[in-house]
Structures are given as structure tokens and as C-alpha cells.
Scaffold this motif. Structure first.
Motif, PDB file in Angstrom:
ATOM      1  N   ASP A  38      16.333 -67.348  10.954  1.00  0.00           N
ATOM      2  CA  ASP A  38      17.245 -67.109  12.083  1.00  0.00           C
ATOM      3  C   ASP A  38      17.256 -65.636  12.460  1.00  0.00           C
ATOM      4  OD1 ASP A  38      17.932 -69.748  12.224  1.00  0.00           O
ATOM      5  OD2 ASP A  38      19.742 -69.547  11.005  1.00  0.00           O
ATOM      6  N   GLY A  39      17.193 -65.391  13.756  1.00  0.00           N
ATOM      7  CA  GLY A  39      17.293 -64.027  14.256  1.00  0.00           C
ATOM      8  C   GLY A  39      16.011 -63.210  14.136  1.00  0.00           C
ATOM      9  N   LYS A  40      14.960 -63.812  13.622  1.00  0.00           N
ATOM     10  CA  LYS A  40      13.670 -63.113  13.482  1.00  0.00           C
ATOM     11  C   LYS A  40      12.606 -63.988  14.135  1.00  0.00           C
ATOM     12  CE  LYS A  40      14.413 -59.477  10.722  1.00  0.00           C
ATOM     13  NZ  LYS A  40      13.997 -58.142  11.136  1.00  0.00           N
ATOM     14  N   GLU A  41      12.310 -63.700  15.383  1.00  0.00           N
ATOM     15  CA  GLU A  41      11.392 -64.562  16.131  1.00  0.00           C
ATOM     16  C   GLU A  41       9.987 -64.560  15.529  1.00  0.00           C
ATOM     17  OE1 GLU A  41       9.775 -65.323  20.624  1.00  0.00           O
ATOM     18  OE2 GLU A  41      11.452 -63.955  20.357  1.00  0.00           O
ATOM     19  N   GLY A  42       9.494 -65.772  15.248  1.00  0.00           N
ATOM     20  CA  GLY A  42       8.144 -65.924  14.712  1.00  0.00           C
ATOM     21  C   GLY A  42       8.046 -65.696  13.209  1.00  0.00           C
ATOM     22  N   TRP A  43       9.187 -65.415  12.551  1.00  0.00           N
ATOM     23  CA  TRP A  43       9.185 -65.192  11.100  1.00  0.00           C
ATOM     24  C   TRP A  43       9.467 -66.503  10.373  1.00  0.00           C
ATOM     25  CZ3 TRP A  43      10.771 -60.262   8.287  1.00  0.00           C
ATOM     26  CH2 TRP A  43      10.353 -59.126   8.986  1.00  0.00           C
ATOM     27  N   TYR A  44       8.759 -66.705   9.258  1.00  0.00           N
ATOM     28  CA  TYR A  44       8.953 -67.915   8.446  1.00  0.00           C
ATOM     29  C   TYR A  44       9.013 -67.559   6.972  1.00  0.00           C
ATOM     30  CZ  TYR A  44       7.818 -70.653  12.572  1.00  0.00           C
ATOM     31  OH  TYR A  44       7.838 -71.194  13.829  1.00  0.00           O
TER      32      TYR A  44
ATOM     33  N   ALA B 216      11.816 -71.498   9.466  1.00  0.00           N
ATOM     34  CA  ALA B 216      12.009 -70.403  10.417  1.00  0.00           C
ATOM     35  C   ALA B 216      13.217 -69.569   9.994  1.00  0.00           C
ATOM     36  CB  ALA B 216      12.217 -70.959  11.818  1.00  0.00           C
TER      37      ALA B 216
ATOM     38  N   LYS C  46      -0.053 -73.664  14.236  1.00  0.00           N
ATOM     39  CA  LYS C  46       0.690 -72.611  13.519  1.00  0.00           C
ATOM     40  C   LYS C  46       0.950 -73.036  12.077  1.00  0.00           C
ATOM     41  CE  LYS C  46       3.958 -69.107  14.348  1.00  0.00           C
ATOM     42  NZ  LYS C  46       4.755 -68.445  15.341  1.00  0.00           N
TER      43      LYS C  46
ATOM     44  N   VAL D 206       4.795 -63.555   9.010  1.00  0.00           N
ATOM     45  CA  VAL D 206       5.359 -62.862  10.173  1.00  0.00           C
ATOM     46  C   VAL D 206       4.259 -62.516  11.174  1.00  0.00           C
ATOM     47  CG1 VAL D 206       7.243 -61.888   8.798  1.00  0.00           C
ATOM     48  CG2 VAL D 206       5.152 -60.570   9.098  1.00  0.00           C
TER      49      VAL D 206
ATOM     50  N   TYR E  69      13.357 -56.131   5.353  1.00  0.00           N
ATOM     51  CA  TYR E  69      14.161 -57.361   5.487  1.00  0.00           C
ATOM     52  C   TYR E  69      14.529 -57.896   4.098  1.00  0.00           C
ATOM     53  CZ  TYR E  69      15.359 -62.236   6.392  1.00  0.00           C
ATOM     54  OH  TYR E  69      16.001 -63.440   6.416  1.00  0.00           O
TER      55      TYR E  69
END
Length: 191
Positions: free
Chosen positions: A70-76, A68, A52, A89, A185
Motif C-alpha cells: 500500500d502506498g508504494k506504486e509497483g512495489w511488491y 502489493a 508481471k 520494485v 523502506y
């Protein structure tokens, strides 16, 4: 009569021994499998993280680190010099042969940069051409409103892959949704 009882006991004993041996074998097999998993799973997990990170580095070459969100799975967040320079994302679309899973790189002002296909089952020689730079570079600096699949080439839109319009639309819609999500966002962070 006593002799028959003795034979019966021997038979019971041998069944018991077989059952016990099986139980012991199963137990040790379980221990070995669990041990192997305990050893290999962290390595596999580390490999997934590395894959990844490599994919993210490929998408945003000048980023120094990836954080990473917070609160956004898989988002960087892609970070350079302490500033967020892009977002990476997850994106997906329903292709001709199933779900196409991707990672999308998006600018902080809500434009597509690039994407990487992680998993697909599209037709070799047709749909799988979505991974090639010629198709991917059409997305660079595009806003969601311009992410429209067309069959006749334009400077503004996304030209469909020959013989793979469904794949082209799936990728385009997936990237468009990812860019829109990042734009929303990003706007919410500025408030």
C-alpha cells in the motif's frame, strides 16, 4: 418553376440520406470498436498482470505469493511461509537510447538479488547484453556502495559491458536507487 423546386428537394434529400447513412455507419463502427475494446482490454490487462507475476516469480523463485504494498506504486513483497523474503520494485535508468525500465528484486536487508529488463531501446549486440545472466549475476548480494561500474574487472564492483558503458551505468544506477529505496523502506518498517 415548380419543377426546379422539386429537383432542389431531391438534392437535399439525397444529401440528408448520405449524412444519415454516414452517421449510422459511424455509430455502429463506434459500437463495434467499443465492444471489441470491452472484450479485449480485460484480456490484455490480465495478460499484463500474468507477465508481471511471471517476471516476479522468475526473480524470486522460492516465493509463494506476491503482495502489493500500500502506498508504494509497483512495489511488491515476495512472501514465503507467511514471511517477507524479498521486495520487488520498479527501477529505471537513462540508457544510451532512452529509458531502461526494470524490475529489481531486493533482499529484506537491502542487497540486490536480480533484475529483469522490461523495456529498452539499447543497441543490439552491445547494450542489449544487459539482459544476459553474465551481466545480471554481478548484482547478486551487492550493497549500493559496491554498485560502481568499472572497466577493469574486480570481484567487488560491476564490470561494464564492452562498448556499452552508458547502458551499464544506467542499469547499475537504476538498481542501486531501487536497493537504497528498499533499504530505507525496510528500516522504516522496523521502527
Amino acid at each position: 418553376m415548380a419543377h426546379d423546386a422539386h429537383a432542389h428537394d431531391d438534392k437535399n434529400n439525397s444529401v440528408l440520406k448520405i449524412a444519415l447513412n454516414l452517421a449510422i455507419t459511424c455509430f455502429f463502427s463506434g459500437v463495434i470498436i467499443a465492444g471489441a475494446y470491452a472484450i479485449t482490454e480485460p484480456a490484455a490487462a490480465a495478460q499484463r498482470v500474468k507477465a508481471k507475476n511471471d517476471a516476479m516469480k522468475e526473480l524470486v523463485k522460492d516465493a509463494e505469493t506476491f503482495k502489493a504494498i500500500d502506498g508504494k506504486e509497483g512495489w511488491y513483497q515476495a512472501i514465503k511461509g507467511g514471511n517477507v523474503v524479498a521486495y520487488i520494485v520498479p527501477a529505471s535508468g537513462k540508457g544510451y537510447a532512452g529509458k531502461i525500465e526494470m524490475l529489481a528484486a531486493v533482499t529484506t536487508d537491502g542487497k540486490a538479488m536480480d533484475f529483469k529488463v522490461l523495456k529498452h531501446a539499447e543497441t543490439p549486440g552491445l547494450g542489449d547484453k544487459m539482459v544476459e545472466p553474465k551481466f545480471r549475476k554481478q548484482f547478486t548480494d551487492k550493497e549500493p556502495k559496491d554498485m560502481v561500474v568499472v572497466k577493469v574487472p574486480t570481484d567487488k564492483n560491476i564490470q561494464a559491458l564492452t562498448g556499452a558503458t552508458i547502458t551499464s551505468r544506467a542499469v547499475t544506477n537504476g538498481i542501486k536507487e531501487a536497493v537504497e529505496a528498499v533499504a530505507a523502506y525496510s528500516a522504516s518498517q522496523k521502527k
